[in-house]
Scaffold this motif. Structure first.
Motif, short mmCIF file in Angstrom:
data_model
loop_
_atom_site.label_atom_id
_atom_site.label_comp_id
_atom_site.label_asym_id
_atom_site.label_seq_id
_atom_site.Cartn_x
_atom_site.Cartn_y
_atom_site.Cartn_z
N ILE A 175 2.44 4.80 9.22
CA ILE A 175 1.91 3.46 9.52
C ILE A 175 2.28 2.47 8.41
CG2 ILE A 175 0.06 4.22 11.06
CD1 ILE A 175 -1.88 3.84 8.67
N THR A 176 2.46 1.23 8.83
CA THR A 176 2.97 0.22 7.89
C THR A 176 2.17 -1.08 7.90
OG1 THR A 176 4.45 -0.70 9.56
CG2 THR A 176 5.35 1.05 8.18
N HIS A 198 6.79 5.60 0.25
CA HIS A 198 7.50 4.34 0.05
C HIS A 198 6.74 3.14 0.61
CE1 HIS A 198 9.37 6.72 3.32
NE2 HIS A 198 9.46 5.62 4.01
N HIS A 199 6.05 3.31 1.73
CA HIS A 199 5.28 2.18 2.23
C HIS A 199 4.08 1.85 1.33
CE1 HIS A 199 7.42 3.21 6.11
NE2 HIS A 199 7.67 1.93 5.98
N LEU A 200 3.68 2.80 0.49
CA LEU A 200 2.63 2.53 -0.49
C LEU A 200 3.18 1.80 -1.71
CD1 LEU A 200 0.83 6.01 -0.39
CD2 LEU A 200 -0.11 3.85 0.45
N GLU A 201 4.49 1.92 -1.92
CA GLU A 201 5.07 1.46 -3.19
C GLU A 201 5.75 0.10 -3.12
OE1 GLU A 201 5.41 2.55 -6.53
OE2 GLU A 201 3.59 3.56 -5.91
N PHE A 202 6.34 -0.27 -2.00
CA PHE A 202 7.01 -1.59 -1.99
C PHE A 202 6.76 -2.32 -0.67
CE2 PHE A 202 10.36 1.44 -0.60
CZ PHE A 202 10.78 0.86 0.58
N ASN A 203 6.90 -3.64 -0.75
CA ASN A 203 6.80 -4.45 0.46
C ASN A 203 8.21 -4.90 0.88
OD1 ASN A 203 7.54 -6.77 -1.00
ND2 ASN A 203 5.40 -7.13 -1.60
N ARG A 204 8.29 -5.74 1.89
CA ARG A 204 9.59 -6.06 2.47
C ARG A 204 10.51 -6.82 1.53
NH1 ARG A 204 7.82 -10.19 7.37
NH2 ARG A 204 7.36 -11.99 6.09
N ASN A 205 9.97 -7.41 0.48
CA ASN A 205 10.82 -8.10 -0.49
C ASN A 205 11.85 -7.16 -1.10
OD1 ASN A 205 9.42 -10.44 -0.13
ND2 ASN A 205 8.10 -10.18 -1.92
N ALA A 206 11.49 -5.88 -1.21
CA ALA A 206 12.38 -4.92 -1.90
C ALA A 206 13.75 -4.84 -1.23
CB ALA A 206 11.73 -3.53 -1.91
N CYS A 218 14.07 1.35 5.99
CA CYS A 218 13.62 2.47 6.79
C CYS A 218 12.93 1.89 8.02
CB CYS A 218 12.65 3.35 6.00
SG CYS A 218 11.14 2.48 5.54
N LEU A 219 12.55 2.76 8.93
CA LEU A 219 11.82 2.32 10.12
C LEU A 219 10.56 3.16 10.29
CD1 LEU A 219 14.78 1.72 12.59
CD2 LEU A 219 13.21 -0.01 11.70
N PRO A 220 9.44 2.56 10.58
CA PRO A 220 9.24 1.12 10.65
C PRO A 220 9.53 0.48 9.29
CG PRO A 220 7.34 2.31 11.52
CD PRO A 220 8.20 3.31 10.87
N VAL A 221 10.08 -0.71 9.37
CA VAL A 221 10.49 -1.44 8.18
C VAL A 221 9.24 -1.81 7.35
CG1 VAL A 221 10.39 -3.75 9.23
CG2 VAL A 221 12.16 -3.23 7.53
N ALA A 222 9.40 -1.88 6.03
CA ALA A 222 8.29 -2.30 5.18
C ALA A 222 7.85 -3.71 5.56
CB ALA A 222 8.70 -2.26 3.71
N LYS A 223 6.55 -3.98 5.41
CA LYS A 223 5.98 -5.26 5.84
C LYS A 223 5.56 -6.08 4.62
CE LYS A 223 6.16 -3.84 10.23
NZ LYS A 223 6.60 -2.45 10.13
N ARG A 224 4.75 -7.13 4.88
CA ARG A 224 4.25 -8.01 3.82
C ARG A 224 3.31 -7.27 2.88
NH1 ARG A 224 4.28 -13.51 4.79
NH2 ARG A 224 5.02 -14.10 6.85
N GLU A 225 3.07 -7.90 1.73
CA GLU A 225 2.19 -7.31 0.70
C GLU A 225 0.78 -7.01 1.24
OE1 GLU A 225 2.82 -5.98 -1.94
OE2 GLU A 225 1.13 -6.15 -3.35
N VAL A 226 0.26 -7.87 2.08
CA VAL A 226 -1.11 -7.65 2.58
C VAL A 226 -1.21 -6.30 3.31
CG1 VAL A 226 -0.64 -8.96 4.69
CG2 VAL A 226 -2.97 -8.68 3.93
N HIS A 227 -0.11 -5.92 3.95
CA HIS A 227 -0.10 -4.64 4.68
C HIS A 227 0.00 -3.47 3.71
CE1 HIS A 227 0.03 -6.81 8.41
NE2 HIS A 227 1.04 -7.54 7.95
N ARG A 228 0.86 -3.62 2.70
CA ARG A 228 0.97 -2.56 1.70
C ARG A 228 -0.39 -2.31 1.04
NH1 ARG A 228 2.42 -1.44 -3.98
NH2 ARG A 228 1.75 -3.55 -4.48
#
Ligand code: DOR
Ligand code: ZN
Length: 347
Positions: A175-176, A198-206, A218-228
């Protein structure tokens, strides 16, 4: 704290691949994890009991037997999946679960399901058997923004399916989003979720830091910081619905650094180190064992592992890349220092 001892963990979502790539990567997972839920998205996909048995044999032939690793196999669902075949595989202890890939959602998903309604008979049977359904939760509708595909999947597919099959055991994989955290938190206890390092470590800016960064795709793609931040809170909350699943998905450098680069992050070499980093940063190292070693077996109704492993607080340099027989692969955290190091099984 300089040492951390845990019940040996399991990886509830991993891609071990096949052939030479399998041989190159499997020990990286097996040295840290006692068991792993092995994804079936091979070419061709693992759709039958015979194919899963054969794949399990290839994994067992490739892994170092001294590592004491048990692969748990999954069935790849298609529009034509047969409830009797799934039941046979589940009863024979070959299939631990079945995986739903919406067709064209991700790597090797072309044979996936075009409409979940086509699975009514299959889901009904799985519900009666208590066989877990593992879900890649993204819609493939091109009018839906790629960053909204998980949240839209909840509304259009997952929530209505659980209304029709309220007893179905479901793992919402990797989940992302905040929406997925909320959905799982508020669902029945038969619904769980895996969270990747990885979804715990970076947001989509990476993916766009100073240029395009394919090794963060990766998929699902990383999302915004609020989601991380929502994922970090869920993983470290102690809520048994959330458990470890790395989604380690190796692709060769040549396949990642391409005009159409593959989705997937190979985190197996540093999986526990990476989770330990997150849990330490959140002041929740005391919750790591439950997330890594207790919640998964509880959901899957399997025994907790009998051995223990150790992590030491020793600065570890992660290689820029691994030179492997099929080609070089860049690991997660490449070139970085990590504070924790996996130190093996406690003897
Ligand atoms: O990033 C991903 N890689 N997500 C998936 O769903 C599949 C995986 C793969 O098999 O490479
Ligand atoms: Zn996956």
């Amino acid at each position: 704290m300089t040492e951390l001892e845990l019940i040996r963990p399991d990886d509830w979502h991993v891609h071990l691949r096949d052939g030479e790539l399998l041989k190159a990567v499997v020990d990286h997972t097996a040295r840290q994890f006692a068991r792993a839920i092995v994804m079936p998205n091979l070419k061709p996909p693992v759709t039958t009991v015979a194919a899963a048995r054969a794949y399990r044999e290839r994994i067992l032939a490739a892994v170092d037997p001294a590592l004491g690793f048990t692969p748990l196999m999954t069935a790849y669902l298609t529009d034509d999946s047969d409830a009797d075949e799934l039941e046979r595989g589940f009863r024979d202890g070959v299939f631990t679960a079945a995986k739903l890939y919406p067709a064209h959602a991700t790597t090797n998903s072309a044979a996936g399901v075009t409409d979940i309604r086509r699975l009514d008979r299959v889901l009904d049977r799985m519900q009666s058997l208590g066989m877990p359904l593992l879900v890649h939760g993204e819609v493939v509708d091109h009018s839906v923004d790629v960053f909204d595909r998980e949240a839209t999947f909840i509304d259009r597919v997952l929530a209505p399916t659980l209304e029709r099959f309220p007893g179905l055991r479901v793992v919402f994989e990797h989940i992302t989003t905040r929406q997925a955290v909320d959905f799982v938190t508020n669902a029945r206890e038969t619904v769980g979720a895996t969270i990747t390092p990885h979804h715990l470590e970076f947001n989509r800016n990476a993916m766009f830091e100073g240029g395009i960064r394919p090794h963060f795709y990766c998929l699902p793609v990383a999302k915004r910081e609020v989601h991380r931040l929502a994922l970090r809170k869920a993983a470290t909350s102690g809520n048994p619905k959330f458990f470890l699943g790395t989604d380690s998905a190796p692709h060769r450098v040549v396949d990642k650094e391409a005009a159409c680069g593959c989705a997937g992050i190979w985190n197996a070499p540093v999986a526990l180190e990476s989770y330990a980093k997150t849990f330490e940063e959140e002041g929740a190292l005391d919750k790591l064992e439950a997330f890594a070693s207790l919640h998964g077996p509880r959901f899957y109704r399997l025994p907790v592992n009998g051995t223990r492993v150790r992590l030491s607080r020793t600065s570890t340099h992660v290689p820029e890349r691994y030179t492997l027989a099929p080609g070089d692969i860049v690991p997660f955290h490449a070139g970085k220092q990590l504070a924790w190091r996996y130190a093996g099984v406690v003897r």
